[in-house]
Write a protein that holds these residues in place. Structure first.
Motif, PDB file in Angstrom:
ATOM      1  N   GLU A 119      19.936  43.106  -5.471  1.00 21.40           N
ATOM      2  CA  GLU A 119      20.643  42.245  -6.412  1.00 21.40           C
ATOM      3  C   GLU A 119      22.127  42.544  -6.289  1.00 21.40           C
ATOM      4  O   GLU A 119      22.514  43.696  -6.110  1.00 21.40           O
ATOM      5  CB  GLU A 119      20.192  42.492  -7.845  1.00 21.40           C
ATOM      6  CG  GLU A 119      18.769  42.064  -8.105  1.00 21.40           C
ATOM      7  CD  GLU A 119      18.408  42.245  -9.570  1.00 21.40           C
ATOM      8  OE1 GLU A 119      18.013  41.256 -10.192  1.00 21.40           O
ATOM      9  OE2 GLU A 119      18.542  43.378 -10.067  1.00 21.40           O
ATOM     10  N   VAL A 160      26.347  30.239  -3.889  1.00 17.94           N
ATOM     11  CA  VAL A 160      25.543  31.158  -4.705  1.00 17.94           C
ATOM     12  C   VAL A 160      25.843  30.947  -6.185  1.00 17.94           C
ATOM     13  O   VAL A 160      24.935  30.880  -7.004  1.00 17.94           O
ATOM     14  CB  VAL A 160      25.813  32.624  -4.310  1.00 17.94           C
ATOM     15  CG1 VAL A 160      25.067  33.575  -5.224  1.00 17.94           C
ATOM     16  CG2 VAL A 160      25.433  32.870  -2.866  1.00 17.94           C
ATOM     17  N   GLY A 161      27.139  30.836  -6.526  1.00 17.32           N
ATOM     18  CA  GLY A 161      27.489  30.645  -7.925  1.00 17.32           C
ATOM     19  C   GLY A 161      28.943  30.937  -8.194  1.00 17.32           C
ATOM     20  O   GLY A 161      29.692  31.374  -7.314  1.00 17.32           O
ATOM     21  N   LEU A 168      28.115  35.082 -12.058  1.00 15.80           N
ATOM     22  CA  LEU A 168      27.572  36.196 -11.282  1.00 15.80           C
ATOM     23  C   LEU A 168      27.996  37.558 -11.814  1.00 15.80           C
ATOM     24  O   LEU A 168      27.404  38.572 -11.468  1.00 15.80           O
ATOM     25  CB  LEU A 168      27.970  36.042  -9.816  1.00 15.80           C
ATOM     26  CG  LEU A 168      27.400  34.786  -9.143  1.00 15.80           C
ATOM     27  CD1 LEU A 168      28.020  34.591  -7.776  1.00 15.80           C
ATOM     28  CD2 LEU A 168      25.889  34.839  -9.075  1.00 15.80           C
ATOM     29  N   GLU A 216      22.688  38.167  -8.624  1.00 23.13           N
ATOM     30  CA  GLU A 216      21.913  37.259  -7.779  1.00 23.13           C
ATOM     31  C   GLU A 216      21.020  38.082  -6.856  1.00 23.13           C
ATOM     32  O   GLU A 216      21.445  39.104  -6.307  1.00 23.13           O
ATOM     33  CB  GLU A 216      22.873  36.391  -6.951  1.00 23.13           C
ATOM     34  CG  GLU A 216      22.211  35.345  -6.126  1.00 23.13           C
ATOM     35  CD  GLU A 216      21.599  34.209  -6.940  1.00 23.13           C
ATOM     36  OE1 GLU A 216      20.743  33.500  -6.392  1.00 23.13           O
ATOM     37  OE2 GLU A 216      21.964  34.019  -8.110  1.00 23.13           O
TER      38      GLU A 216
END
Length: 101
Positions: A30, A49-50, A55, A60
């Motif tokens: 992670e 991803v974000g 995050l 993630e």
């Protein structure tokens, strides 16, 4: 003699099974991103991803192993990060450098 060859082949097969690749029950990797500015966007292997602000609160998940991340934000130079992710949580902290006016 035949049983000796069979035993050696079985031992080699068991040794190969234990090598390489993630094992069942291994913890996933992670990644928590702590990035300034918080408006930054994170990409892994060119896949979005974000946002950095999300995050920072919610790591993630990725399979353990090598990863390439690109972090971008308007008005800042992009930043590439290469990391070999272990199982568990990894925190990536960085401050993007602003593009001069």
């Amino acid at each position: 003699m035949e049983s000796l060859r069979l035993g050696a082949a079985l031992a080699l097969g068991l040794a190969l099974i234990g090598c390489g690749g993630p094992q069942r029950g291994a913890r996933p990797a992670e990644v928590r991103f702590l990035i300034e500015p918080a408006t930054a966007r994170v990409y892994a292997e060119d896949r979005f991803v974000g946002a950095a602000r999300v995050l920072a609160r919610r790591p993630e998940g990725f399979p353990p192993g090598p990863r390439h991340f690109t972090i971008t934000a308007e008005g800042h130079f992009p930043h590439d990060v290469e990391v070999d992710l272990p199982s568990g949580v990894t925190t990536i902290r960085l401050r993007l450098r602003p593009v001069p006016p």
